[in-house]
Design an enzyme around this catalytic site. Structure first.
Site, PDB file in Angstrom:
ATOM      1  N   ASP A  40       0.861  -1.187   0.000  1.00  0.00           N
ATOM      2  CA  ASP A  40       0.000   0.000   0.000  1.00  0.00           C
ATOM      3  C   ASP A  40       0.893   1.231   0.000  1.00  0.00           C
ATOM      4  O   ASP A  40       1.964   1.233   0.602  1.00  0.00           O
ATOM      5  CB  ASP A  40      -0.958  -0.007   1.185  1.00  0.00           C
ATOM      6  CG  ASP A  40      -0.259   0.043   2.536  1.00  0.00           C
ATOM      7  OD1 ASP A  40       0.034   1.152   3.014  1.00  0.00           O
ATOM      8  OD2 ASP A  40      -0.011  -1.032   3.123  1.00  0.00           O
ATOM      9  N   ASP A  85     -10.042   3.505   5.725  1.00  0.00           N
ATOM     10  CA  ASP A  85      -8.934   3.469   6.677  1.00  0.00           C
ATOM     11  C   ASP A  85      -9.333   4.292   7.889  1.00  0.00           C
ATOM     12  O   ASP A  85      -9.338   5.522   7.845  1.00  0.00           O
ATOM     13  CB  ASP A  85      -7.677   4.034   6.011  1.00  0.00           C
ATOM     14  CG  ASP A  85      -6.503   4.193   6.976  1.00  0.00           C
ATOM     15  OD1 ASP A  85      -6.593   3.701   8.115  1.00  0.00           O
ATOM     16  OD2 ASP A  85      -5.506   4.827   6.580  1.00  0.00           O
ATOM     17  N   GLU A 122      -8.403   4.771  11.877  1.00  0.00           N
ATOM     18  CA  GLU A 122      -7.374   4.429  12.858  1.00  0.00           C
ATOM     19  C   GLU A 122      -7.207   5.567  13.844  1.00  0.00           C
ATOM     20  O   GLU A 122      -8.037   6.472  13.909  1.00  0.00           O
ATOM     21  CB  GLU A 122      -6.064   4.101  12.149  1.00  0.00           C
ATOM     22  CG  GLU A 122      -5.567   5.191  11.199  1.00  0.00           C
ATOM     23  CD  GLU A 122      -4.310   4.771  10.448  1.00  0.00           C
ATOM     24  OE1 GLU A 122      -3.213   4.999  10.986  1.00  0.00           O
ATOM     25  OE2 GLU A 122      -4.437   4.203   9.326  1.00  0.00           O
TER      26      GLU A 122
END
Length: 274
Positions: A73, A162, A164
């Site tokens: 990634d 994503d 986090e």
């Protein structure tokens, strides 16, 4: 003095100067309707907050086996990526950061997204979530409009949310567990409605337990991408009996972030095909 009276008291010269400032390049972009602008999006990538919060240690996992596929990634901090080198080293899929919030797009997205595809990889895009900046639906729409969509070409993976540790402040974005799970559901629902695909969720188990109360409601529909830099993927968040992707290091060769798909290459192709 109340704000409304302050504005009304500005003279014609001051108002003209204010209009000039707002007309400067980038001013309208900075004041994005419906959300705040991220401060340092070039420093936010898939797992950029994990090491600082979880202090992972341990050896790299053993060599790859037939029932897994290697991939990487990338984001703008990687710049122009040498895709041929990664392909020759056995990487067969790539995820590229497309967006963050509702105002940032990766300036290297075209080179990274198209470059990985051109060497033969199966590729996809991801969105760095900022739940306290704007709604989940707004961020999903922005993501889809700026590279995060899906096409049935057999080599495009579903988009990734994503979510986090907050890189700008409070770990859980100053939101309750229920507010965060509602935000995630809002994003996932909007993404599914726009693309017909269920987005992958990238999240660390520690963050998920702390910030969502270890909510288990997404495991039946949304694939999990788990980061853990060690010899195994470790404990998974509630609701998932297995992971789909595992980010096993952020210090690998060429680009740093390396991953494994939990299955054979034909299963990765199946995920791309929907």
């Amino acid at each position: 003095m109340p704000a409304r009276r302050t504005v009304r008291s500005l003279g014609a010269t001051a108002l003209a100067l204010l209009a000039l400032v707002l007309a400067l390049p980038g001013a309208a972009h900075a004041a994005t309707p419906g959300g705040k602008r991220p401060v340092h999006p070039e420093r936010d990538w898939l797992g950029s907050t994990v090491r600082g919060h979880e202090h992972p240690t341990g050896p790299l996992p053993p060599p790859s086996v037939d029932a897994s596929v290697e991939g990487v990634d990338v984001s703008s901090h990687n710049g122009n990526v040498p895709w041929s080198t990664l392909w020759n080293n056995g990487n067969r899929f790539a995820y590229v950061k497309a967006t963050e919030g509702t105002s940032y797009t990766n300036p290297y997205f075209a080179q990274q997204y198209n470059g990985s595809y051109d060497v033969g990889m199966i590729r996809g895009a991801y969105h760095f979530a900022l739940p306290d900046h704007s709604s989940g639906a707004d961020q999903a729409a922005y993501f889809v409009a700026h590279g995060g969509g899906w096409s049935a070409d057999g080599r495009t993976l579903p988009g990734v949310l994503d979510i986090e540790y907050n890189p700008y402040g409070q770990v859980c974005y100053g939101m309750s567990a229920s507010a965060l799970t509602d935000w995630i559901a809002d994003f996932l629902g909007a993404y599914q409605a726009a693309t017909g695909r269920d987005a992958v969720i990238y999240t660390a188990t520690g963050w998920w337990k702390q910030c969502t109360g270890n909510y288990g409601g997404f495991g039946g529909t949304n694939p999990l991408w788990a980061p853990r830099y060690g010899s195994s993927v470790g404990e998974l968040p509630a609701g998932w009996g297995f992971h789909t992707f595992w980010q096993y290091t952020d210090t690998g060769p060429t680009v740093g972030d390396h991953n494994r798909f939990n299955g054979a290459y034909t299963r990765l192709q199946a995920l791309a095909n929907g």
